[in-house]
Write a protein that holds these residues in place. Sequence first.
Motif, mmCIF file in Angstrom:
data_model
loop_
_atom_site.group_PDB
_atom_site.id
_atom_site.type_symbol
_atom_site.label_atom_id
_atom_site.label_comp_id
_atom_site.label_asym_id
_atom_site.label_seq_id
_atom_site.Cartn_x
_atom_site.Cartn_y
_atom_site.Cartn_z
ATOM 1 N N ASN A 138 0.643 -1.583 0.190
ATOM 2 C CA ASN A 138 -0.216 -0.171 -0.191
ATOM 3 C C ASN A 138 0.780 1.317 0.231
ATOM 4 N N PRO A 139 0.650 2.416 -0.445
ATOM 5 C CA PRO A 139 -0.131 2.484 -1.656
ATOM 6 C C PRO A 139 -0.439 2.109 -2.576
ATOM 7 N N GLU A 140 -0.542 1.366 -3.957
ATOM 8 C CA GLU A 140 -0.162 1.647 -4.656
ATOM 9 C C GLU A 140 -0.500 1.401 -6.074
ATOM 10 N N GLY A 204 6.519 15.431 -4.425
ATOM 11 C CA GLY A 204 5.343 15.244 -3.951
ATOM 12 C C GLY A 204 4.866 15.648 -2.546
ATOM 13 N N THR A 205 4.498 15.323 -1.751
ATOM 14 C CA THR A 205 3.893 15.363 -0.673
ATOM 15 C C THR A 205 5.275 15.179 0.696
ATOM 16 N N GLN A 206 5.674 14.482 0.526
ATOM 17 C CA GLN A 206 7.051 14.590 1.600
ATOM 18 C C GLN A 206 7.906 15.807 1.187
ATOM 19 N N GLN A 207 8.260 16.536 -0.536
ATOM 20 C CA GLN A 207 9.232 17.536 -0.107
ATOM 21 C C GLN A 207 7.753 18.621 0.533
ATOM 22 N N GLY A 229 -1.682 7.864 12.439
ATOM 23 C CA GLY A 229 -1.656 8.858 11.410
ATOM 24 C C GLY A 229 -0.354 8.361 10.359
ATOM 25 N N TYR A 230 0.221 9.123 10.030
ATOM 26 C CA TYR A 230 0.785 9.201 9.131
ATOM 27 C C TYR A 230 2.089 9.090 9.563
ATOM 28 N N ILE A 231 3.668 8.693 9.834
ATOM 29 C CA ILE A 231 4.661 8.336 10.318
ATOM 30 C C ILE A 231 5.227 9.748 9.924
ATOM 31 N N GLN A 276 -9.062 9.943 6.539
ATOM 32 C CA GLN A 276 -8.361 9.710 7.847
ATOM 33 C C GLN A 276 -7.107 8.531 7.143
ATOM 34 N N PHE A 277 -5.821 8.721 7.276
ATOM 35 C CA PHE A 277 -4.796 8.170 7.455
ATOM 36 C C PHE A 277 -4.351 7.335 8.327
ATOM 37 N N PRO A 278 -3.981 6.230 9.029
ATOM 38 C CA PRO A 278 -3.948 5.519 7.954
ATOM 39 C C PRO A 278 -6.147 4.228 8.722
ATOM 40 N N ASP A 306 -4.390 15.933 0.959
ATOM 41 C CA ASP A 306 -5.447 15.121 0.364
ATOM 42 C C ASP A 306 -5.106 13.824 -0.662
ATOM 43 N N TYR A 307 -4.736 13.422 0.375
ATOM 44 C CA TYR A 307 -3.771 12.569 -0.565
ATOM 45 C C TYR A 307 -4.281 11.037 -1.070
ATOM 46 N N ASP A 308 -5.642 10.819 -1.608
ATOM 47 C CA ASP A 308 -5.724 10.143 -1.889
ATOM 48 C C ASP A 308 -7.586 10.412 -2.100
ATOM 49 N N GLY A 334 -1.692 18.072 -2.057
ATOM 50 C CA GLY A 334 -2.341 17.534 -3.332
ATOM 51 C C GLY A 334 -0.634 16.730 -4.146
ATOM 52 N N THR A 335 -1.304 14.962 -4.332
ATOM 53 C CA THR A 335 0.102 14.273 -4.957
ATOM 54 C C THR A 335 -0.733 13.588 -6.209
ATOM 55 N N PHE A 336 0.618 13.365 -7.621
ATOM 56 C CA PHE A 336 -0.325 12.424 -8.291
ATOM 57 C C PHE A 336 1.019 11.435 -8.376
ATOM 58 N N SER A 337 1.570 10.460 -6.706
ATOM 59 C CA SER A 337 1.617 9.235 -6.441
ATOM 60 C C SER A 337 0.756 8.195 -6.397
ATOM 61 N N LYS A 338 -1.178 8.773 -6.672
ATOM 62 C CA LYS A 338 -1.567 7.692 -6.183
ATOM 63 C C LYS A 338 -2.517 7.847 -7.692
ATOM 64 N N VAL A 339 -2.843 8.906 -7.955
ATOM 65 C CA VAL A 339 -3.756 9.401 -8.906
ATOM 66 C C VAL A 339 -2.950 8.836 -10.582
ATOM 67 N N LEU A 344 6.622 9.548 -10.491
ATOM 68 C CA LEU A 344 6.512 10.516 -11.681
ATOM 69 C C LEU A 344 7.159 11.943 -10.690
ATOM 70 N N ARG A 345 7.068 11.626 -9.164
ATOM 71 C CA ARG A 345 7.510 12.880 -8.526
ATOM 72 C C ARG A 345 7.154 14.429 -8.215
ATOM 73 N N ILE A 346 5.584 14.108 -8.595
ATOM 74 C CA ILE A 346 4.693 15.782 -8.626
ATOM 75 C C ILE A 346 3.683 15.546 -8.026
HETATM 76 C C1 LIG Z 1 -0.749 10.028 4.074
HETATM 77 C C2 LIG Z 1 -0.167 10.133 2.970
HETATM 78 N N1 LIG Z 1 0.195 11.218 2.741
HETATM 79 C C3 LIG Z 1 0.850 11.407 1.203
HETATM 80 C C4 LIG Z 1 1.603 10.564 0.401
HETATM 81 C C5 LIG Z 1 2.122 10.563 -1.169
HETATM 82 O O1 LIG Z 1 3.668 10.914 -0.140
HETATM 83 P P1 LIG Z 1 4.193 11.057 -1.967
HETATM 84 O O2 LIG Z 1 3.646 12.561 -2.456
HETATM 85 O O3 LIG Z 1 5.593 11.929 -1.346
HETATM 86 O O4 LIG Z 1 4.073 10.272 -3.105
HETATM 87 C C6 LIG Z 1 1.682 9.184 0.382
HETATM 88 C C7 LIG Z 1 1.684 7.998 0.231
HETATM 89 O O5 LIG Z 1 1.775 6.770 0.572
HETATM 90 C C8 LIG Z 1 0.851 9.051 2.656
HETATM 91 O O6 LIG Z 1 -0.191 7.827 2.904
#
Ligand SMILES: Cc1ncc(COP(=O)(O)O)c(C=O)c1O
Length: 500
Positions: A138-140, A204-207, A229-231, A276-278, A306-308, A334-339, A344-346
Amino acid sequence: MPKVSHQISIPGLELNRASKIPAYKQVYGLLRTAILDHRLQPGQRLPSSRLLAESMGVSRNIILLAYEQLSLEGFIAGATGNGSFVSGTLPDTKPKLPKDTVSPEEKNIASNVTFQYPVSDSLMQRESEAATIKPFQNPEPAMDHFPYRTWAKCAYRIFRNLEFESLNYHDAKGYLPLRTVIADYLRVNRAIRCGPEQIVITTGTQQALNLAAAMLLKNNDRFWIEDPGYINARAVFEHAGGKTCPIPVHADGMDVDHAMQKHPNATLCYITPSHQFPAGGTLSITKRLKLLEWAAKKKMWIIEDDYDSEFQYGSNPVPALQGLDPHKRVIYMGTFSKVLFPGLRIGYIILPDKEMADAFGYAKAFADRQNGITDQLILHEFIHGDHLTIHIRRMRQLYKKRQEILLELIQRLGEELLQADKQSGGMHVLAWLPKGMNDQEVTDMLRLGGVYVAPLSRYTLKYKQPPALILGYTAFNEKLLAQGVRTMVRMISEQASLLS
Ligand SMILES: Cc1ncc(COP(=O)(O)O)c(C=O)c1O
């Protein structure tokens, strides 16, 4: 013919019963060392799992798990258990350096790096795993349904028309036409109030989290964070000197009253209000309004991740918190990692106004100047051609179906061991384990069987939860989901019978 050892004559195969290391890991480690020390020779047949289990005084299951891991790593070959023998060619465990060419300081080069980043496995362990995504990672996204041809056509158009200006440095806030189509998309689909001048494109969200921490948090500032929550968000804020205030989570999201009473001086709140994650669940409208009012009164920043939320399966999708905020306290990520795809890292941050976005633009320039321009151009082409909306619509239907399949499988095959509830959105479900089981141990054990889950306990801080596994389902077809559930139930039931 492999040499046969009928007797168990492997010296040093002693379990440390006082150790906290699970028994199968100990057996694995002992055998691995015996192979590397040549106490077990290449080609030598290993004792049967039954014999070895008897001689070590453990269950056969433990030996099977250890054999499975050794076989995965290439130390042994043949069928697991009976008939396993030490591999002729051992995996390369140590890089071969010429003797005496490395000075003691060089040997210990990592000790010169004084700071250790609090990076979790979910951020770091991807390289080896990327090639084979295993249920229930998860989450692929469903990469088997990615529109490769359309993406390639967009890329071709971009590369065919590349001009000098495209290749130069660009706006650190991101390619303006890309920011414009993102703003248009979010206004319609997430009820977000923004223009392109409020957006900063990130990797991405990480940055985005790192930029927000650098811009908004001072040493010892308190921040609210959902528990569980999101570690990776918590790690970023703590690394920036923030002090964690864990806030319990209910079915209708973060307990805002609790947060206001117990931690009134927090300057920042990280929250996943739409899903809510997770734990799942959506922040209720009452709580949304309360949180926004509090933030305005206390000058607290709200980071909305707003990750997913593109993947909501009900008839009334929940809009973003940002769109409700008249006080300019919400910073939306927001992120394009899921959609689209995580490599892609955007991603993007939406700031309350242009001035703040410009300030974040400087922070982005300071970190890495800008995102790669060609990927931004391709993504712009893709969104502009309406392919993003089409892809999301398709994936929403596919993921909804995959969630139904998974829940049906768990209900039918899960016996008394697994119980999962429907989620109104997202890319994962929680599967609850019987009371008394340790979800981290179950996670470690399942990994040996090729089933990748995450334990809920890994995401909790102060407010402990019953044991549960986080199961991603979006990347897996019916066959893989069924295989995954069967293996998972079999292994958990073996573990449960050992415990009883
Ligand atoms: C809660 C949450 N936010 C954001 C992300 C996305 O992170 P990124 O955009 O850095 O890939 C994830 C990815 O697993 C997530 O679980």
